[in-house]
Design a protein around this motif. Structure first.
Motif, PDB file in Angstrom:
ATOM      1  N   ARG A 114       0.837  -1.195   0.000  1.00 25.12           N
ATOM      2  CA  ARG A 114       0.000   0.000   0.000  1.00 25.12           C
ATOM      3  C   ARG A 114       0.879   1.255   0.000  1.00 25.12           C
ATOM      4  NH1 ARG A 114      -2.007  -2.837   4.435  1.00 25.12           N
ATOM      5  NH2 ARG A 114      -1.552  -1.075   5.821  1.00 25.12           N
ATOM      6  N   PRO A 115       0.843   2.066  -1.040  1.00 21.94           N
ATOM      7  CA  PRO A 115       1.642   3.297  -1.055  1.00 21.94           C
ATOM      8  C   PRO A 115       1.047   4.341  -0.124  1.00 21.94           C
ATOM      9  CG  PRO A 115       0.287   3.171  -3.025  1.00 21.94           C
ATOM     10  CD  PRO A 115       0.100   1.869  -2.304  1.00 21.94           C
ATOM     11  N   ASN A 116       1.887   5.010   0.636  1.00 24.21           N
ATOM     12  CA  ASN A 116       1.391   6.084   1.488  1.00 24.21           C
ATOM     13  C   ASN A 116       1.963   7.454   1.116  1.00 24.21           C
ATOM     14  OD1 ASN A 116       3.965   5.731   2.441  1.00 24.21           O
ATOM     15  ND2 ASN A 116       3.386   5.175   4.526  1.00 24.21           N
ATOM     16  N   TYR A 117       2.864   7.488   0.124  1.00 20.93           N
ATOM     17  CA  TYR A 117       3.257   8.755  -0.482  1.00 20.93           C
ATOM     18  C   TYR A 117       3.960   8.467  -1.800  1.00 20.93           C
ATOM     19  CZ  TYR A 117       8.030   7.908   1.314  1.00 20.93           C
ATOM     20  OH  TYR A 117       9.263   7.368   1.593  1.00 20.93           O
ATOM     21  N   ASN A 126      21.120  18.229  -1.820  1.00 17.93           N
ATOM     22  CA  ASN A 126      22.283  17.392  -2.134  1.00 17.93           C
ATOM     23  C   ASN A 126      22.601  17.323  -3.618  1.00 17.93           C
ATOM     24  OD1 ASN A 126      20.189  15.814  -3.100  1.00 17.93           O
ATOM     25  ND2 ASN A 126      20.353  14.265  -1.490  1.00 17.93           N
ATOM     26  N   GLY A 127      21.822  18.004  -4.448  1.00 23.91           N
ATOM     27  CA  GLY A 127      22.098  18.022  -5.870  1.00 23.91           C
ATOM     28  C   GLY A 127      21.685  16.770  -6.613  1.00 23.91           C
ATOM     29  N   VAL A 128      20.903  15.895  -5.966  1.00 22.10           N
ATOM     30  CA  VAL A 128      20.469  14.647  -6.601  1.00 22.10           C
ATOM     31  C   VAL A 128      18.935  14.623  -6.621  1.00 22.10           C
ATOM     32  CG1 VAL A 128      20.565  12.130  -6.572  1.00 22.10           C
ATOM     33  CG2 VAL A 128      22.537  13.462  -5.774  1.00 22.10           C
ATOM     34  N   PRO A 129      18.302  14.981  -7.719  1.00 19.58           N
ATOM     35  CA  PRO A 129      16.837  14.887  -7.809  1.00 19.58           C
ATOM     36  C   PRO A 129      16.405  13.419  -7.733  1.00 19.58           C
ATOM     37  CG  PRO A 129      17.743  16.265  -9.560  1.00 19.58           C
ATOM     38  CD  PRO A 129      18.894  15.543  -8.950  1.00 19.58           C
ATOM     39  N   THR A 130      15.308  13.158  -7.027  1.00 20.30           N
ATOM     40  CA  THR A 130      14.879  11.772  -6.813  1.00 20.30           C
ATOM     41  C   THR A 130      13.370  11.616  -6.929  1.00 20.30           C
ATOM     42  OG1 THR A 130      14.819  12.195  -4.419  1.00 20.30           O
ATOM     43  CG2 THR A 130      16.820  11.170  -5.305  1.00 20.30           C
ATOM     44  N   TRP A 131      12.987  10.423  -7.342  1.00 19.47           N
ATOM     45  CA  TRP A 131      11.596   9.968  -7.321  1.00 19.47           C
ATOM     46  C   TRP A 131      11.446   9.072  -6.097  1.00 19.47           C
ATOM     47  CZ3 TRP A 131       6.724  10.276  -8.428  1.00 19.47           C
ATOM     48  CH2 TRP A 131       5.900   9.151  -8.474  1.00 19.47           C
ATOM     49  N   GLU A 132      10.446   9.366  -5.248  1.00 15.24           N
ATOM     50  CA  GLU A 132      10.316   8.658  -3.978  1.00 15.24           C
ATOM     51  C   GLU A 132       8.901   8.133  -3.781  1.00 15.24           C
ATOM     52  OE1 GLU A 132      11.570  11.295  -0.899  1.00 15.24           O
ATOM     53  OE2 GLU A 132      13.587  11.550  -1.705  1.00 15.24           O
ATOM     54  N   VAL A 133       8.826   6.882  -3.353  1.00 10.94           N
ATOM     55  CA  VAL A 133       7.536   6.261  -3.040  1.00 10.94           C
ATOM     56  C   VAL A 133       7.706   5.462  -1.742  1.00 10.94           C
ATOM     57  CG1 VAL A 133       5.636   4.824  -3.865  1.00 10.94           C
ATOM     58  CG2 VAL A 133       7.101   6.008  -5.518  1.00 10.94           C
ATOM     59  N   GLY A 134       6.734   5.552  -0.856  1.00 14.23           N
ATOM     60  CA  GLY A 134       6.755   4.766   0.385  1.00 14.23           C
ATOM     61  C   GLY A 134       5.697   3.689   0.347  1.00 14.23           C
TER      62      GLY A 134
END
Length: 235
Positions: A114-117, A126-134
Protein backbone atom coordinates in the motif's frame (compact mmCIF):
# COMPACT_ATOMS: atom_id res chain seq x y z
CA UNK A 1 -52.75 30.38 126.15
CA UNK A 2 -54.83 32.17 123.66
CA UNK A 3 -52.03 34.67 122.90
CA UNK A 4 -49.48 31.92 122.40
CA UNK A 5 -51.71 30.19 119.94
CA UNK A 6 -52.24 33.47 118.13
CA UNK A 7 -48.53 34.11 117.83
CA UNK A 8 -48.01 30.67 116.44
CA UNK A 9 -50.76 31.25 113.90
CA UNK A 10 -49.18 34.50 112.80
CA UNK A 11 -45.78 32.85 112.43
CA UNK A 12 -47.25 30.14 110.30
CA UNK A 13 -48.97 32.70 108.09
CA UNK A 14 -45.92 34.95 107.68
CA UNK A 15 -43.34 32.15 107.22
CA UNK A 16 -42.56 31.69 103.55
CA UNK A 17 -43.65 28.40 102.25
CA UNK A 18 -40.73 26.30 100.92
CA UNK A 19 -40.42 25.94 97.14
CA UNK A 20 -41.03 22.43 95.90
CA UNK A 21 -37.77 20.66 95.22
CA UNK A 22 -36.70 20.85 91.59
CA UNK A 23 -39.17 23.59 90.70
CA UNK A 24 -36.42 26.02 89.61
CA UNK A 25 -34.58 23.37 87.60
CA UNK A 26 -37.73 22.38 85.82
CA UNK A 27 -38.43 26.00 84.98
CA UNK A 28 -34.96 26.44 83.49
CA UNK A 29 -35.20 23.22 81.52
CA UNK A 30 -38.54 24.26 80.18
CA UNK A 31 -37.13 27.56 78.99
CA UNK A 32 -34.22 25.78 77.34
CA UNK A 33 -36.52 23.25 75.76
CA UNK A 34 -38.66 26.04 74.41
CA UNK A 35 -35.69 27.62 72.55
CA UNK A 36 -34.72 25.40 69.49
CA UNK A 37 -31.33 25.43 67.59
CA UNK A 38 -30.43 28.86 66.31
CA UNK A 39 -30.57 29.11 62.47
CA UNK A 40 -28.38 31.75 60.82
CA UNK A 41 -30.25 34.15 58.63
CA UNK A 42 -28.50 35.34 55.42
CA UNK A 43 -29.41 38.84 54.43
CA UNK A 44 -31.28 39.11 51.16
CA UNK A 45 -28.51 41.17 49.55
CA UNK A 46 -25.85 38.55 50.40
CA UNK A 47 -28.03 35.74 49.07
CA UNK A 48 -28.55 37.68 45.86
CA UNK A 49 -24.83 38.19 45.44
CA UNK A 50 -24.16 34.45 46.00
CA UNK A 51 -26.73 33.48 43.38
CA UNK A 52 -25.26 36.01 40.95
CA UNK A 53 -21.78 34.47 41.40
CA UNK A 54 -23.05 30.95 40.62
CA UNK A 55 -24.93 32.16 37.56
CA UNK A 56 -21.83 34.01 36.38
CA UNK A 57 -19.70 30.86 36.67
CA UNK A 58 -22.25 28.87 34.63
CA UNK A 59 -22.33 31.55 31.93
CA UNK A 60 -18.51 31.65 31.77
CA UNK A 61 -18.38 27.85 31.39
CA UNK A 62 -20.92 27.91 28.56
CA UNK A 63 -19.00 30.68 26.78
CA UNK A 64 -15.73 28.72 27.10
CA UNK A 65 -17.28 25.57 25.63
CA UNK A 66 -18.80 27.57 22.78
CA UNK A 67 -15.39 29.12 22.04
CA UNK A 68 -13.50 25.80 21.91
CA UNK A 69 -16.17 23.72 20.16
CA UNK A 70 -15.41 25.03 16.63
CA UNK A 71 -11.69 24.28 17.15
CA UNK A 72 -12.46 20.70 18.15
CA UNK A 73 -14.79 20.24 15.19
CA UNK A 74 -12.17 21.58 12.76
CA UNK A 75 -9.55 19.15 14.12
CA UNK A 76 -11.14 15.70 13.98
CA UNK A 77 -9.65 12.72 15.76
CA UNK A 78 -6.92 10.76 13.96
CA UNK A 79 -8.21 8.14 11.59
CA UNK A 80 -8.13 4.53 12.62
CA UNK A 81 -5.36 2.14 11.66
CA UNK A 82 -7.55 0.86 8.84
CA UNK A 83 -7.35 4.13 6.92
CA UNK A 84 -5.56 3.88 3.58
CA UNK A 85 -4.50 7.05 1.78
CA UNK A 86 -5.59 7.10 -1.84
CA UNK A 87 -2.20 7.45 -3.58
CA UNK A 88 -2.18 6.85 -7.34
CA UNK A 89 1.53 6.16 -7.91
CA UNK A 90 1.12 5.77 -11.69
CA UNK A 91 -0.64 9.13 -12.01
CA UNK A 92 1.95 10.96 -9.93
CA UNK A 93 4.70 9.25 -11.93
CA UNK A 94 3.23 10.50 -15.21
CA UNK A 95 3.00 14.03 -13.84
CA UNK A 96 6.66 13.92 -12.76
CA UNK A 97 7.99 12.59 -16.09
CA UNK A 98 8.65 15.95 -17.72
CA UNK A 99 10.54 17.44 -14.78
CA UNK A 100 12.39 14.18 -14.07
CA UNK A 101 13.62 13.67 -17.59
CA UNK A 102 12.64 9.99 -17.41
CA UNK A 103 9.56 7.97 -16.53
CA UNK A 104 9.67 7.19 -12.79
CA UNK A 105 8.84 3.62 -11.84
CA UNK A 106 5.29 2.82 -10.75
CA UNK A 107 5.43 -0.80 -9.52
CA UNK A 108 2.19 -2.72 -9.92
CA UNK A 109 1.85 -4.42 -6.54
CA UNK A 110 -1.90 -4.95 -6.55
CA UNK A 111 -3.36 -4.59 -3.07
CA UNK A 112 -0.45 -6.25 -1.27
CA UNK A 113 1.83 -3.20 -0.95
CA UNK A 114 0.00 0.00 0.00
CA UNK A 115 1.64 3.30 -1.06
CA UNK A 116 1.39 6.08 1.49
CA UNK A 117 3.26 8.76 -0.48
CA UNK A 118 4.64 9.38 -3.98
CA UNK A 119 6.58 12.53 -4.86
CA UNK A 120 9.32 14.10 -6.91
CA UNK A 121 12.11 15.75 -4.90
CA UNK A 122 14.15 18.41 -6.67
CA UNK A 123 17.29 17.59 -4.69
CA UNK A 124 18.14 21.18 -3.85
CA UNK A 125 19.98 20.08 -0.72
CA UNK A 126 22.28 17.39 -2.13
CA UNK A 127 22.10 18.02 -5.87
CA UNK A 128 20.47 14.65 -6.60
CA UNK A 129 16.84 14.89 -7.81
CA UNK A 130 14.88 11.77 -6.81
CA UNK A 131 11.60 9.97 -7.32
CA UNK A 132 10.32 8.66 -3.98
CA UNK A 133 7.54 6.26 -3.04
CA UNK A 134 6.75 4.77 0.38
CA UNK A 135 5.14 1.35 0.76
CA UNK A 136 3.48 -0.43 3.66
CA UNK A 137 4.17 -4.14 3.22
CA UNK A 138 1.73 -7.02 3.67
CA UNK A 139 3.38 -7.73 7.06
CA UNK A 140 2.83 -4.11 8.17
CA UNK A 141 6.46 -3.09 7.72
CA UNK A 142 7.81 -0.31 5.50
CA UNK A 143 9.98 -0.08 2.37
CA UNK A 144 11.01 3.21 0.84
CA UNK A 145 11.76 3.41 -2.90
CA UNK A 146 14.15 6.04 -4.27
CA UNK A 147 15.09 6.38 -7.97
CA UNK A 148 17.50 8.77 -9.64
CA UNK A 149 19.66 9.08 -12.71
CA UNK A 150 22.26 11.20 -10.87
CA UNK A 151 23.48 8.75 -8.27
CA UNK A 152 26.96 9.16 -6.78
CA UNK A 153 28.86 7.24 -4.06
CA UNK A 154 28.16 9.81 -1.35
CA UNK A 155 24.44 9.90 -2.10
CA UNK A 156 24.29 6.10 -2.17
CA UNK A 157 25.94 5.83 1.26
CA UNK A 158 23.39 8.29 2.63
CA UNK A 159 20.48 6.32 1.20
CA UNK A 160 21.76 3.00 2.61
CA UNK A 161 22.73 4.36 6.07
CA UNK A 162 26.42 3.64 5.34
CA UNK A 163 25.63 -0.06 5.34
CA UNK A 164 28.29 -2.38 3.88
CA UNK A 165 27.60 -4.67 0.94
CA UNK A 166 26.74 -8.09 2.38
CA UNK A 167 25.66 -9.99 -0.74
CA UNK A 168 23.13 -9.92 -3.57
CA UNK A 169 19.58 -11.01 -4.28
CA UNK A 170 17.96 -11.92 -7.58
CA UNK A 171 14.60 -10.29 -8.19
CA UNK A 172 12.84 -9.77 -11.50
CA UNK A 173 15.72 -11.48 -13.30
CA UNK A 174 18.22 -8.86 -12.11
CA UNK A 175 20.93 -9.03 -9.44
CA UNK A 176 20.32 -6.50 -6.71
CA UNK A 177 23.13 -5.48 -4.38
CA UNK A 178 22.26 -6.19 -0.73
CA UNK A 179 23.46 -3.81 1.96
CA UNK A 180 22.69 -4.57 5.61
CA UNK A 181 23.34 -2.39 8.68
CA UNK A 182 23.04 -5.39 11.00
CA UNK A 183 20.39 -3.52 13.03
CA UNK A 184 17.34 -4.48 10.96
CA UNK A 185 17.68 -1.76 8.33
CA UNK A 186 18.65 -3.13 4.93
CA UNK A 187 18.74 -1.97 1.30
CA UNK A 188 18.59 -3.43 -2.19
CA UNK A 189 20.36 -1.41 -4.89
CA UNK A 190 19.99 -1.80 -8.66
CA UNK A 191 21.60 0.14 -11.51
CA UNK A 192 19.48 -0.64 -14.56
CA UNK A 193 18.41 1.07 -17.79
CA UNK A 194 20.05 4.39 -16.94
CA UNK A 195 18.76 4.92 -13.37
CA UNK A 196 19.61 3.73 -9.87
CA UNK A 197 16.85 2.33 -7.66
CA UNK A 198 17.28 1.89 -3.90
CA UNK A 199 14.80 -0.01 -1.73
CA UNK A 200 15.33 0.54 2.02
CA UNK A 201 13.53 -0.50 5.19
CA UNK A 202 13.22 -3.09 7.94
CA UNK A 203 10.94 -5.50 6.09
CA UNK A 204 11.72 -9.16 5.49
CA UNK A 205 13.80 -10.12 2.45
CA UNK A 206 10.86 -11.92 0.83
CA UNK A 207 8.90 -8.66 0.86
CA UNK A 208 11.90 -6.82 -0.57
CA UNK A 209 12.08 -9.42 -3.35
CA UNK A 210 8.38 -9.06 -4.18
CA UNK A 211 8.61 -5.29 -4.47
CA UNK A 212 11.91 -5.47 -6.37
CA UNK A 213 10.33 -7.82 -8.92
CA UNK A 214 7.54 -5.29 -9.55
CA UNK A 215 10.12 -2.50 -9.86
CA UNK A 216 12.04 -4.38 -12.57
CA UNK A 217 8.84 -4.95 -14.54
CA UNK A 218 8.06 -1.25 -14.36
CA UNK A 219 11.60 -0.32 -15.44
CA UNK A 220 11.39 -2.60 -18.45
CA UNK A 221 8.02 -1.20 -19.49
CA UNK A 222 9.40 2.36 -19.55
CA UNK A 223 11.83 3.82 -22.10
CA UNK A 224 15.45 3.40 -21.12
CA UNK A 225 17.18 6.53 -19.89
CA UNK A 226 19.99 7.68 -22.17
CA UNK A 227 22.79 9.79 -20.82
CA UNK A 228 23.92 12.51 -23.18
CA UNK A 229 27.69 12.41 -23.76
CA UNK A 230 29.64 15.27 -22.31
CA UNK A 231 30.80 17.78 -24.91
CA UNK A 232 34.43 17.39 -25.89
CA UNK A 233 36.77 19.94 -24.45
CA UNK A 234 37.98 22.56 -26.88
CA UNK A 235 41.67 22.10 -27.84
Amino acid sequence: MGDYRGVNDMQEKTSPSPEPAGSEGNGGSGAAAGNGPVKPVIPAAAAKRANASVIGMIIALVVSIAAFLPIILMNPLPRSDGYRPNIDVAAVSRNATDVAGFTPVAPDTGDSFRPNYARWEAGTGNGVPTWEVGYLTPKESFIGLVQTRNANPTWLLQQTRNAPVTGSRNAGGQEWELRDTGKGEKSLVLDYRGTTVVLSGEAQLDEFAALADAVVKSLESNPAVTVSPSPAAAP
